[in-house]
Design a protein around this motif. Structure first.
Motif, PDB file in Angstrom:
ATOM      1  N   ALA A  48       0.642  -1.338   0.217  1.00 36.83           N
ATOM      2  CA  ALA A  48      -0.157   0.334   0.128  1.00 36.83           C
ATOM      3  C   ALA A  48       1.265   1.223  -0.284  1.00 36.83           C
ATOM      4  N   LEU A  49       2.348   1.761   0.663  1.00 41.91           N
ATOM      5  CA  LEU A  49       2.974   2.612   0.720  1.00 41.91           C
ATOM      6  C   LEU A  49       3.250   3.069  -0.205  1.00 41.91           C
ATOM      7  N   GLU A  50       3.669   1.863  -1.196  1.00 42.68           N
ATOM      8  CA  GLU A  50       4.399   1.582  -2.865  1.00 42.68           C
ATOM      9  C   GLU A  50       4.068   2.572  -3.889  1.00 42.68           C
ATOM     10  N   GLN A  51       2.649   1.722  -3.839  1.00 41.60           N
ATOM     11  CA  GLN A  51       1.817   2.111  -4.116  1.00 41.60           C
ATOM     12  C   GLN A  51       1.091   3.482  -3.926  1.00 41.60           C
ATOM     13  N   LEU A  52       1.232   4.527  -2.967  1.00 40.41           N
ATOM     14  CA  LEU A  52       0.408   5.545  -2.544  1.00 40.41           C
ATOM     15  C   LEU A  52       2.062   7.166  -3.060  1.00 40.41           C
ATOM     16  N   ASP A  53       2.951   5.896  -2.337  1.00 35.55           N
ATOM     17  CA  ASP A  53       4.340   6.445  -3.740  1.00 35.55           C
ATOM     18  C   ASP A  53       4.097   7.024  -4.941  1.00 35.55           C
ATOM     19  N   LYS A  54       3.683   5.450  -5.603  1.00 34.17           N
ATOM     20  CA  LYS A  54       3.787   5.948  -6.907  1.00 34.17           C
ATOM     21  C   LYS A  54       2.725   6.926  -7.544  1.00 34.17           C
ATOM     22  N   ASP A  55       1.901   6.803  -7.213  1.00 38.22           N
ATOM     23  CA  ASP A  55       0.264   7.552  -7.116  1.00 38.22           C
ATOM     24  C   ASP A  55       1.057   9.250  -6.523  1.00 38.22           C
ATOM     25  N   GLN A  56       1.519   9.205  -5.534  1.00 36.87           N
ATOM     26  CA  GLN A  56       1.763  10.883  -5.342  1.00 36.87           C
ATOM     27  C   GLN A  56       3.012  11.381  -6.229  1.00 36.87           C
ATOM     28  N   MET A  57       4.256  10.153  -7.200  1.00 34.73           N
ATOM     29  CA  MET A  57       5.066  10.439  -8.340  1.00 34.73           C
ATOM     30  C   MET A  57       4.173  11.107  -8.969  1.00 34.73           C
ATOM     31  N   LYS A  58       2.812  10.385  -9.285  1.00 31.27           N
ATOM     32  CA  LYS A  58       2.210  10.481 -10.121  1.00 31.27           C
ATOM     33  C   LYS A  58       1.444  11.932 -10.491  1.00 31.27           C
ATOM     34  N   THR A  59       1.200  11.904  -9.854  1.00 34.20           N
ATOM     35  CA  THR A  59       0.659  13.689  -9.237  1.00 34.20           C
ATOM     36  C   THR A  59       1.266  14.794  -9.389  1.00 34.20           C
ATOM     37  N   PHE A  60       2.823  14.629  -8.844  1.00 31.44           N
ATOM     38  CA  PHE A  60       3.357  15.510  -8.750  1.00 31.44           C
ATOM     39  C   PHE A  60       4.194  15.454 -10.048  1.00 31.44           C
ATOM     40  N   SER A  61       3.630  14.353 -10.975  1.00 30.97           N
ATOM     41  CA  SER A  61       5.325  15.110 -12.482  1.00 30.97           C
ATOM     42  C   SER A  61       3.718  15.340 -12.975  1.00 30.97           C
ATOM     43  N   ASP A  62       2.582  15.273 -13.201  1.00 31.12           N
ATOM     44  CA  ASP A  62       1.678  15.549 -14.298  1.00 31.12           C
ATOM     45  C   ASP A  62       2.064  17.298 -13.426  1.00 31.12           C
ATOM     46  N   PHE A  63       1.442  17.196 -11.782  1.00 24.81           N
ATOM     47  CA  PHE A  63       1.600  19.566 -11.617  1.00 24.81           C
ATOM     48  C   PHE A  63       2.637  19.875 -12.462  1.00 24.81           C
ATOM     49  N   LEU A  64       3.653  18.798 -12.159  1.00 22.05           N
ATOM     50  CA  LEU A  64       5.046  20.020 -13.073  1.00 22.05           C
ATOM     51  C   LEU A  64       5.093  20.126 -14.700  1.00 22.05           C
ATOM     52  N   MET A  65       3.996  19.500 -15.132  1.00 19.62           N
ATOM     53  CA  MET A  65       4.206  19.070 -16.855  1.00 19.62           C
ATOM     54  C   MET A  65       3.026  20.064 -16.537  1.00 19.62           C
ATOM     55  N   SER A  66       2.203  20.482 -16.074  1.00 16.31           N
ATOM     56  CA  SER A  66       1.361  21.302 -16.341  1.00 16.31           C
ATOM     57  C   SER A  66       1.208  22.519 -16.122  1.00 16.31           C
ATOM     58  N   TYR A  67       2.521  22.455 -14.774  1.00 17.49           N
ATOM     59  CA  TYR A  67       3.321  23.987 -14.391  1.00 17.49           C
ATOM     60  C   TYR A  67       4.223  24.759 -15.985  1.00 17.49           C
ATOM     61  N   ASN A  68       4.882  23.517 -16.974  1.00 20.02           N
ATOM     62  CA  ASN A  68       5.885  23.707 -17.640  1.00 20.02           C
ATOM     63  C   ASN A  68       5.161  24.102 -18.644  1.00 20.02           C
ATOM     64  N   LYS A  69       3.947  23.685 -18.774  1.00 20.12           N
ATOM     65  CA  LYS A  69       3.454  24.194 -20.408  1.00 20.12           C
ATOM     66  C   LYS A  69       2.866  25.643 -20.023  1.00 20.12           C
ATOM     67  N   LEU A  70       2.306  25.320 -19.180  1.00 18.13           N
ATOM     68  CA  LEU A  70       1.513  27.399 -18.649  1.00 18.13           C
ATOM     69  C   LEU A  70       2.623  27.749 -19.281  1.00 18.13           C
ATOM     70  N   SER A  71       4.286  27.864 -18.225  1.00 15.78           N
ATOM     71  CA  SER A  71       5.036  28.766 -17.969  1.00 15.78           C
ATOM     72  C   SER A  71       5.189  28.311 -19.333  1.00 15.78           C
ATOM     73  N   GLU A  72       5.210  27.826 -21.076  1.00 17.58           N
ATOM     74  CA  GLU A  72       5.743  28.308 -21.833  1.00 17.58           C
ATOM     75  C   GLU A  72       5.174  28.813 -22.854  1.00 17.58           C
TER      76      GLU A  72
END
Length: 95
Positions: free
Chosen positions: A9-33
């Motif tokens: 469960a902790l591993e899955q939570l870590d994967k989910d958090q990394m996916k969420t953070f990755s999605d946030f960074l992609m959105s932020y980079n798209k907005l910035s560009e």
């Protein structure tokens, strides 16, 4: 050695958090560009001009409001779809 359910469960939570953070960074980079491309025109100075600053703030605000509105509408449609699926399941006796 088998992993415990808590460990999995902790591993899955870590994967989910990394996916969420990755999605946030992609959105932020798209907005910035996008806003940089639309607003910054003069590269002859190190100083950001007031018009460029104002344009980028307006761009960011519009993008975030649009994103919030799209998310809100998606959520509304999901609620309606879930209600329709539940009603159909009850009607057909599958619930």
């Amino acid at each position: 050695m088998a992993k415990s359910p808590e460990s999995i469960a902790l591993e899955q939570l870590d994967k989910d958090q990394m996916k969420t953070f990755s999605d946030f960074l992609m959105s932020y980079n798209k907005l910035s560009e996008m806003c940089f491309t639309d607003c910054v025109r003069d590269f002859s100075s190190r100083v950001v001009k007031e018009s460029e600053d104002k344009c980028s703030l307006n761009c960011m605000e519009k993008y975030l409001k649009m994103n919030q509105r799209v998310s809100q509408r998606f959520q509304e449609f999901q609620v309606i779809a879930n209600e329709n699926a539940l009603a159909m399941a009850q009607k057909t006796g599958k619930l």
